[in-house]
Scaffold this motif. Structure first.
Motif, PDB file in Angstrom:
ATOM      1  N   ALA A   1      -4.613   6.576   4.712  1.00 31.11           N
ATOM      2  CA  ALA A   1      -5.632   5.530   4.842  1.00 31.11           C
ATOM      3  C   ALA A   1      -6.886   5.822   4.020  1.00 31.11           C
ATOM      4  O   ALA A   1      -7.481   4.908   3.447  1.00 31.11           O
TER       5      ALA A   1
ATOM      6  N   THR B   1       0.823  -1.198   0.000  1.00 34.37           N
ATOM      7  CA  THR B   1       0.000   0.000   0.000  1.00 34.37           C
ATOM      8  C   THR B   1       0.862   1.255   0.000  1.00 34.37           C
ATOM      9  O   THR B   1       2.020   1.232   0.419  1.00 34.37           O
TER      10      THR B   1
ATOM     11  N   GLU C   1      -3.368   0.307  -3.561  1.00 30.28           N
ATOM     12  CA  GLU C   1      -2.967  -1.012  -3.089  1.00 30.28           C
ATOM     13  C   GLU C   1      -2.720  -1.982  -4.228  1.00 30.28           C
ATOM     14  O   GLU C   1      -3.297  -1.873  -5.302  1.00 30.28           O
TER      15      GLU C   1
ATOM     16  N   GLN D   1      -7.048   7.558   1.253  1.00 31.83           N
ATOM     17  CA  GLN D   1      -6.719   7.667  -0.174  1.00 31.83           C
ATOM     18  C   GLN D   1      -5.615   6.667  -0.532  1.00 31.83           C
ATOM     19  O   GLN D   1      -4.658   6.999  -1.223  1.00 31.83           O
ATOM     20  N   GLN D   2      -5.769   5.437  -0.064  1.00 31.71           N
ATOM     21  CA  GLN D   2      -4.710   4.449  -0.190  1.00 31.71           C
ATOM     22  C   GLN D   2      -4.784   3.671  -1.493  1.00 31.71           C
ATOM     23  O   GLN D   2      -5.834   3.166  -1.878  1.00 31.71           O
TER      24      GLN D   2
ATOM     25  N   GLY E   1       0.118   5.719   0.526  1.00 27.92           N
ATOM     26  CA  GLY E   1      -0.815   6.827   0.700  1.00 27.92           C
ATOM     27  C   GLY E   1      -1.524   6.790   2.035  1.00 27.92           C
ATOM     28  O   GLY E   1      -1.420   5.832   2.794  1.00 27.92           O
TER      29      GLY E   1
END
Length: 92
Positions: free
Chosen positions: A17, A13, A22, A19-20, A15
């Protein structure tokens, strides 16, 4: 860009939380990693985030001596585009 590997959740991941981005994977068999899903929030697309996740995931596979499967369409395309660099990792 700092990419984090969360082995418990089987994902890489980057960014905040909310705007993450993955790259998720599974370990379907001994010695095999399957990249199953890539997600990048819309406001981060086109900035190379997915490419960096791909590079990190594939570097991890190489470091861990894992063969790679690409169930994720983005990862399949990425590996195809960079075939010379990653051909040795592909599971048959």
């Amino acid at each position: 860009m700092t990419i984090h590997h969360n082995a418990a959740n089987q994902e890489f991941t980057v960014g905040a939380a909310d705007q993450q981005a993955e790259l998720a994977y599974s370990l379907p068999a001994a010695g095999v990693i399957d990249f199953v899903h890539t997600y990048v929030p819309e406001n981060q697309r086109g900035q190379g985030v997915a490419d960096e996740l791909a590079k990190t995931g594939l570097a991890y596979a190489r470091q861990q001596h894992l063969k790679v499967r690409t169930s994720c369409p983005f990862m399949a395309d990425y590996v195809q585009q960079h075939h010379k660099e990653y051909a040795d990792l592909l599971a048959s």
